[in-house]
Design an enzyme around this catalytic site. Structure first.
Site, PDB file in Angstrom:
ATOM      1  N   HIS A  16       0.837  -1.200   0.000  1.00 54.98           N
ATOM      2  CA  HIS A  16       0.000   0.000   0.000  1.00 54.98           C
ATOM      3  C   HIS A  16       0.872   1.249   0.000  1.00 54.98           C
ATOM      4  O   HIS A  16       2.101   1.190   0.042  1.00 54.98           O
ATOM      5  CB  HIS A  16      -1.008  -0.006   1.160  1.00 54.98           C
ATOM      6  N   CYS A  35       5.968   6.135   4.087  1.00 57.63           N
ATOM      7  CA  CYS A  35       4.707   5.464   3.706  1.00 57.63           C
ATOM      8  C   CYS A  35       4.088   6.084   2.450  1.00 57.63           C
ATOM      9  O   CYS A  35       3.168   5.514   1.872  1.00 57.63           O
ATOM     10  CB  CYS A  35       3.712   5.526   4.856  1.00 57.63           C
ATOM     11  N   HIS A  41       4.862   0.104  -0.690  1.00 55.95           N
ATOM     12  CA  HIS A  41       5.697  -0.708   0.201  1.00 55.95           C
ATOM     13  C   HIS A  41       4.815  -1.808   0.761  1.00 55.95           C
ATOM     14  O   HIS A  41       3.591  -1.692   0.781  1.00 55.95           O
ATOM     15  CB  HIS A  41       6.307   0.145   1.319  1.00 55.95           C
ATOM     16  N   HIS A  43       3.685  -5.020   3.602  1.00 52.56           N
ATOM     17  CA  HIS A  43       3.623  -5.442   5.004  1.00 52.56           C
ATOM     18  C   HIS A  43       3.180  -6.902   5.064  1.00 52.56           C
ATOM     19  O   HIS A  43       2.453  -7.378   4.189  1.00 52.56           O
ATOM     20  CB  HIS A  43       2.588  -4.628   5.782  1.00 52.56           C
ATOM     21  N   ASP A  81      -4.786 -10.671  -0.168  1.00 58.77           N
ATOM     22  CA  ASP A  81      -3.468 -11.296  -0.122  1.00 58.77           C
ATOM     23  C   ASP A  81      -2.701 -11.085  -1.428  1.00 58.77           C
ATOM     24  O   ASP A  81      -3.217 -11.370  -2.518  1.00 58.77           O
ATOM     25  CB  ASP A  81      -3.616 -12.785   0.167  1.00 58.77           C
ATOM     26  N   HIS A  82      -1.477 -10.572  -1.293  1.00 62.51           N
ATOM     27  CA  HIS A  82      -0.588 -10.294  -2.430  1.00 62.51           C
ATOM     28  C   HIS A  82      -1.164  -9.253  -3.400  1.00 62.51           C
ATOM     29  O   HIS A  82      -0.891  -9.294  -4.601  1.00 62.51           O
ATOM     30  CB  HIS A  82      -0.222 -11.585  -3.181  1.00 62.51           C
ATOM     31  N   GLU A 127       0.114  -4.341  11.506  1.00 65.45           N
ATOM     32  CA  GLU A 127       0.836  -3.923  10.309  1.00 65.45           C
ATOM     33  C   GLU A 127       2.329  -4.206  10.452  1.00 65.45           C
ATOM     34  O   GLU A 127       2.995  -4.588   9.490  1.00 65.45           O
ATOM     35  CB  GLU A 127       0.603  -2.432  10.091  1.00 65.45           C
TER      36      GLU A 127
HETATM   37 NI    NI Z   1       2.550   0.862   5.401  1.00 68.91          NI
END
Ligand code: NI
Length: 138
Positions: A16, A35, A41, A43, A81-82, A127
């Site tokens: 995100h 961010c 990036h 998580h 997911d992914h 996160e």
């Molecule tokens: Ni983040």
């Protein structure tokens, strides 16, 4: 009758970016820092979903855990997911995909799929090792 809270833990990976379109690049970078990276990036998210109810006298369970797993996988994990949360997830497209907004949207998405007598009671979304949110549906 006894009321219990039952929690299922899940995990997913996603990318995100925290970015507010109404702000300048400078302001986004100032507020969101790393961010706001335009290349996104990732998580490793941990998701804890809790439901509340009374054990069924025939099963001893609040909800069939196989059913709960199926609902979470279909409605949430297969969707997130992914994925790139800013681009690929229609039901997150109205908001900045922070863990706060993700938790609210996950709650709203799960709610209509729970069987009668089973209430959603809490969503915890991790996160990083340091940061998580809790949402109780308020
Ligand atoms: Ni983040």
């Amino acid at each position: 009758m006894a009321v219990l809270h039952l929690t299922r833990k899940e995990h997913f990976n996603a990318a995100h970016r925290l970015w507010n379109d109404r702000w300048s690049e400078e302001k986004n970078n100032e507020v969101f820092g790393k961010c706001a990276n335009p290349h996104f990036h990732g998580h490793n998210f941990d998701l804890h979903i809790s439901v509340k109810g009374t054990p069924d006298p025939d099963t001893g369970c609040i909800i069939n855990l196989k059913d709960l797993k199926k609902i979470i996988h279909k409605e949430i994990l297969e969707e997130l997911d992914h994925k790139n949360l800013n681009i690929e997830v229609e039901w997150l497209s109205h908001c900045i995909p922070s863990i706060e907004n993700m938790a609210i949207s996950i709650w709203q998405r799960l709610l209509p799929h729970l069987p009668p007598g089973v209430e959603l009671s809490k969503i915890v979304l991790w996160e990083t090792h340091n940061n998580y949110v809790e949402y109780y549906g308020e």
